[in-house]
Design a protein around this motif. Sequence first.
Motif, PDB file in Angstrom:
ATOM      1  N   GLY A 117      33.633  20.385 -64.420  1.00 14.82           N
ATOM      2  CA  GLY A 117      32.843  19.295 -63.865  1.00 14.82           C
ATOM      3  C   GLY A 117      31.502  19.088 -64.522  1.00 14.82           C
ATOM      4  O   GLY A 117      30.662  18.391 -63.991  1.00 14.82           O
ATOM      5  N   HIS A 118      31.274  19.700 -65.658  1.00 13.52           N
ATOM      6  CA  HIS A 118      29.996  19.507 -66.323  1.00 13.52           C
ATOM      7  C   HIS A 118      30.067  18.380 -67.340  1.00 13.52           C
ATOM      8  O   HIS A 118      30.896  18.392 -68.237  1.00 13.52           O
ATOM      9  N   GLN A 119      29.211  17.428 -67.205  1.00  9.62           N
ATOM     10  CA  GLN A 119      29.143  16.367 -68.195  1.00  9.62           C
ATOM     11  C   GLN A 119      28.358  16.875 -69.390  1.00  9.62           C
ATOM     12  O   GLN A 119      27.493  17.723 -69.267  1.00  9.62           O
TER      13      GLN A 119
ATOM     14  N   GLY B 246      25.569  26.346 -76.763  1.00  9.38           N
ATOM     15  CA  GLY B 246      26.507  26.605 -75.684  1.00  9.38           C
ATOM     16  C   GLY B 246      26.738  25.305 -74.957  1.00  9.38           C
ATOM     17  O   GLY B 246      25.906  24.412 -75.004  1.00  9.38           O
ATOM     18  N   PRO B 247      27.898  25.193 -74.304  1.00 12.42           N
ATOM     19  CA  PRO B 247      28.174  23.944 -73.597  1.00 12.42           C
ATOM     20  C   PRO B 247      27.201  23.743 -72.444  1.00 12.42           C
ATOM     21  O   PRO B 247      26.507  24.668 -72.041  1.00 12.42           O
ATOM     22  N   SER B 248      27.204  22.551 -71.928  1.00 13.31           N
ATOM     23  CA  SER B 248      26.311  22.235 -70.821  1.00 13.31           C
ATOM     24  C   SER B 248      26.622  23.125 -69.630  1.00 13.31           C
ATOM     25  O   SER B 248      27.781  23.370 -69.318  1.00 13.31           O
ATOM     26  N   GLY B 249      25.583  23.645 -69.026  1.00 12.52           N
ATOM     27  CA  GLY B 249      25.774  24.489 -67.864  1.00 12.52           C
ATOM     28  C   GLY B 249      26.058  25.932 -68.197  1.00 12.52           C
ATOM     29  O   GLY B 249      26.344  26.740 -67.322  1.00 12.52           O
ATOM     30  N   SER B 250      25.978  26.279 -69.485  1.00 13.65           N
ATOM     31  CA  SER B 250      26.268  27.658 -69.866  1.00 13.65           C
ATOM     32  C   SER B 250      25.066  28.568 -69.653  1.00 13.65           C
ATOM     33  O   SER B 250      25.137  29.759 -69.938  1.00 13.65           O
ATOM     34  N   GLY B 251      23.966  28.011 -69.181  1.00 12.29           N
ATOM     35  CA  GLY B 251      22.822  28.863 -68.841  1.00 12.29           C
ATOM     36  C   GLY B 251      21.770  28.987 -69.922  1.00 12.29           C
ATOM     37  O   GLY B 251      20.967  29.910 -69.901  1.00 12.29           O
ATOM     38  N   LYS B 252      21.747  28.040 -70.850  1.00 19.47           N
ATOM     39  CA  LYS B 252      20.762  28.119 -71.931  1.00 19.47           C
ATOM     40  C   LYS B 252      19.336  28.004 -71.398  1.00 19.47           C
ATOM     41  O   LYS B 252      18.464  28.812 -71.727  1.00 19.47           O
TER      42      LYS B 252
ATOM     43  N   THR C 129      19.238  13.209 -69.650  1.00 22.55           N
ATOM     44  CA  THR C 129      19.239  12.867 -68.236  1.00 22.55           C
ATOM     45  C   THR C 129      20.016  13.839 -67.373  1.00 22.55           C
ATOM     46  O   THR C 129      19.785  13.909 -66.191  1.00 22.55           O
ATOM     47  N   GLU C 130      20.923  14.566 -67.967  1.00 21.45           N
ATOM     48  CA  GLU C 130      21.809  15.380 -67.142  1.00 21.45           C
ATOM     49  C   GLU C 130      21.160  16.685 -66.698  1.00 21.45           C
ATOM     50  O   GLU C 130      21.677  17.352 -65.815  1.00 21.45           O
ATOM     51  N   ARG C 131      20.058  17.037 -67.268  1.00 21.60           N
ATOM     52  CA  ARG C 131      19.462  18.349 -67.067  1.00 21.60           C
ATOM     53  C   ARG C 131      19.399  18.794 -65.614  1.00 21.60           C
ATOM     54  O   ARG C 131      18.969  18.045 -64.753  1.00 21.60           O
TER      55      ARG C 131
ATOM     56  N   SER D  93      31.161  28.979 -71.742  1.00 22.44           N
ATOM     57  CA  SER D  93      30.903  28.135 -70.588  1.00 22.44           C
ATOM     58  C   SER D  93      30.702  29.029 -69.371  1.00 22.44           C
ATOM     59  O   SER D  93      30.990  30.210 -69.393  1.00 22.44           O
ATOM     60  N   ARG D  94      30.208  28.426 -68.289  1.00 22.64           N
ATOM     61  CA  ARG D  94      29.713  29.180 -67.158  1.00 22.64           C
ATOM     62  C   ARG D  94      30.750  30.148 -66.591  1.00 22.64           C
ATOM     63  O   ARG D  94      31.896  29.760 -66.408  1.00 22.64           O
ATOM     64  N   PRO D  95      30.384  31.356 -66.289  1.00 23.20           N
ATOM     65  CA  PRO D  95      29.057  31.928 -66.484  1.00 23.20           C
ATOM     66  C   PRO D  95      28.791  32.240 -67.952  1.00 23.20           C
ATOM     67  O   PRO D  95      29.681  32.736 -68.651  1.00 23.20           O
TER      68      PRO D  95
HETATM   69  N1  LIG Z   1      17.518  26.676 -59.673  1.00 25.13           N
HETATM   70  C1  LIG Z   1      18.852  26.651 -59.689  1.00 25.13           C
HETATM   71  N2  LIG Z   1      19.558  26.788 -58.548  1.00 25.13           N
HETATM   72  C2  LIG Z   1      20.902  26.770 -58.578  1.00 25.13           C
HETATM   73  N3  LIG Z   1      21.630  26.642 -59.676  1.00 25.13           N
HETATM   74  C3  LIG Z   1      21.005  26.520 -60.847  1.00 25.13           C
HETATM   75  C4  LIG Z   1      19.576  26.501 -60.922  1.00 25.13           C
HETATM   76  N4  LIG Z   1      19.219  26.347 -62.212  1.00 25.13           N
HETATM   77  C5  LIG Z   1      20.361  26.242 -62.897  1.00 25.13           C
HETATM   78  N5  LIG Z   1      21.431  26.353 -62.090  1.00 25.13           N
HETATM   79  C6  LIG Z   1      22.836  26.333 -62.492  1.00 25.13           C
HETATM   80  O1  LIG Z   1      23.009  27.294 -63.493  1.00 25.13           O
HETATM   81  C7  LIG Z   1      23.877  26.820 -64.495  1.00 25.13           C
HETATM   82  C8  LIG Z   1      23.202  26.904 -65.828  1.00 25.13           C
HETATM   83  O2  LIG Z   1      22.147  25.955 -65.857  1.00 25.13           O
HETATM   84  P1  LIG Z   1      21.267  25.715 -67.134  1.00 25.13           P
HETATM   85  O3  LIG Z   1      20.285  24.651 -66.828  1.00 25.13           O
HETATM   86  O4  LIG Z   1      20.713  26.990 -67.619  1.00 25.13           O
HETATM   87  O5  LIG Z   1      22.353  25.188 -68.165  1.00 25.13           O
HETATM   88  P2  LIG Z   1      22.143  24.692 -69.661  1.00 25.13           P
HETATM   89  O6  LIG Z   1      23.006  25.529 -70.525  1.00 25.13           O
HETATM   90  O7  LIG Z   1      20.706  24.645 -69.976  1.00 25.13           O
HETATM   91  O8  LIG Z   1      22.763  23.268 -69.566  1.00 25.13           O
HETATM   92  P3  LIG Z   1      22.342  21.965 -70.370  1.00 25.13           P
HETATM   93  O9  LIG Z   1      22.854  22.151 -71.737  1.00 25.13           O
HETATM   94  O10 LIG Z   1      23.084  20.881 -69.654  1.00 25.13           O
HETATM   95  O11 LIG Z   1      20.862  21.837 -70.288  1.00 25.13           O
HETATM   96  C9  LIG Z   1      24.261  25.407 -64.095  1.00 25.13           C
HETATM   97  O12 LIG Z   1      25.523  25.437 -63.515  1.00 25.13           O
HETATM   98  C10 LIG Z   1      23.224  25.024 -63.091  1.00 25.13           C
HETATM   99  O13 LIG Z   1      23.773  24.159 -62.145  1.00 25.13           O
END
Ligand SMILES: Nc1ncnc2c1ncn2[C@@H]1O[C@H](COP(=O)(O)OP(=O)(O)OP(=O)(O)O)[C@@H](O)[C@H]1O
Lengths: 312, 301
Positions: free
Chosen positions: B288-290, B61-67, B297-299, B236-238
Amino acid sequence: MTTTPTIDSVPTTDAAAAPEDARVRNSDGAPARSDGAPDPAKPGRPAGKFLLSKVFRAVKVAVWRSAAIVLFLLAWELVPQFLLGEDTRVFLPPLHDVLLALRDAITTGELWEHLSASLTRSVAGFSIAVTAGITLGLALSWYRGLASFLTPLLELFRNTAALALLPVFVLLLGIGETSKITIVAYASFFPVLLNTIAGATTVDPLLIRAARSLGLSQLRLFQKVILPSAVPTIFTGIRMGGTASILVLIAAEMVGAKAGLGFQIVNAQSSFLIPQMYAGILTVSLLGLAVNVGLVRLEAHFSRWRTFAPTR
Amino acid sequence: MTPVSTQQHQGNPPTPRISLRAVTKDFQVRPAKDTPSGRVLRALEDITLDVAAGELLTLVGPSGSGKTTLLDILGGLSEPTTGEVLVDGRPVSGPGLDRGIVFQQYALFPWRTALANVAFGLEGPQFRRQGLGKEERLERAREYLALVGLGGFEERYPHELSGGMKQRVAIARSLAHEPGILLMDEPFAALDAQTREQLQDELLRIWSATGTTAVFITHGIEEAVYLGQRVAVLSSRPGRLKAIVDIDLGDRTIGAERDLRSTPEFVAYRHRLWELLHGEVASAQRAGHQKIQPDGTERAA
Ligand SMILES: Nc1ncnc2c1ncn2[C@@H]1O[C@H](COP(=O)(O)OP(=O)(O)OP(=O)(O)O)[C@@H](O)[C@H]1O
Ligand SMILES: [Mg+2]
């Protein structure tokens, strides 16, 4: 591949996981460790020449590092003898006069008497400070509510110069040992306390997540993750407290004491035993140096893993 | 190294090892300049997904998709806002040794040697009750270090190991307490291509040797296809479950010899996933998600 939404570029920071590359890291990454992991790679070099150049380098570094001190001591010896007038020289005797006075103080046992008096006080006060500082610091990091309640008060105390409180301690505890040990404890308590709190409250959250995922209870988390990760910071506090304990003690002894290095210095001055006074000062600075070097070593020993930890 | 099987229901239909039921996760966003009152951010929406025992499911899933959020919920490190998570039919109430997590950033304890890191999960009271003394603990840790190819590196501290080696230690640590479920969050993202491929093959080997159920999160489409028996795609989010793609590439544990990645089937799967993700990545970037950097680093925390 160009349109693929993946990142498959090759970072240059992490080398391949081939076992060989650990060797490289170990030999250039951890040079100061004599107790580290066994190093499988110590290639035999053309021995003699290599050793010689290494010794030469070490000597060069040693000469350079001690040059400023040697120059200072030389100036101390020569300036009073050749540049100062008779009446000034009395107040700034050349180094050899001071060293002679120091030798006399050692042979008569006078030096040891004062040194041991000072050491006893600072060790006693310092131990109290370390014990109390670590205990209270850990308690405060565990009970966050208590911490936010007490922190303003602690800040107030911490920013009150210890010596400003000496009259209070003397009034309350008399002029004897208790007041001096108390002021040493007071001065070294805060660095230990504040560093303990800082260390125990700024643990990498990732490590806490990792430990929780391994099923640790709160108490075990504290014991196995928070405490060990705080150890280097705590030792920084111990080092700062140790330095503070010597500084404050000497000052306290100057104000009111019947023994101790601070007393000896003031006493020599008022008895017009000027070389003896300088001998006392020299002893104080050597003592301070020794304590600091010892504590820095200790701190470095307990921070080994942190020195090379990746900066995230 | 006995295969882990804590499967309890042998009857039909088999209880899925992991079951997500309508999981939604909202975060309270801290008040900022533009949103002074703070607002709710929906990270995951209505995720329903089963993982069968012994399955290896990859999640892209794309960055920020909640993985990561989803993995945290599976690991019991955080709770869903609504919906529920079942493991072996029982609701998850917190972290447990039945699930092992491998974090993207290694998360090794820097004051412990590799061996002591791996033994960390074995020090709990439940293992002592099983009669696992210090010697047995270290013996087991040594076995798992050898399993990930790090025999001989027991006494190294994390700072003396390369990134790939650290990740191996982290994998060994999550395997040592023999969890039935392995949860991995982009474990290989920070590694170079060769090391990553090597570890992918080792992971497949370990997975098939231990019979573990695994959920593997990745940014890499190739990685998802290469490792997964099924690939779940998040929007992508949500994050919503956009699709689940079954991958059938034969015996994947021999992928290394066959150069599986250049077979037409593989390329077809890759393209299919690319199409699924293409639009999502674009909209994630508009939001706005890189894209995450290879060093992670973006985590988000
Ligand atoms: N503790 C938190 N408080 C507020 N928002 C959060 C929190 N944890 C995650 N988020 C938000 O929830 C969304 C999903 O975050 P998550 O870290 O699960 O994405 P991800 O899919 O793992 O992204 P990536 O591929 O960049 O690691 C993001 O928009 C993030 O900003
Ligand atoms: Mg993530």
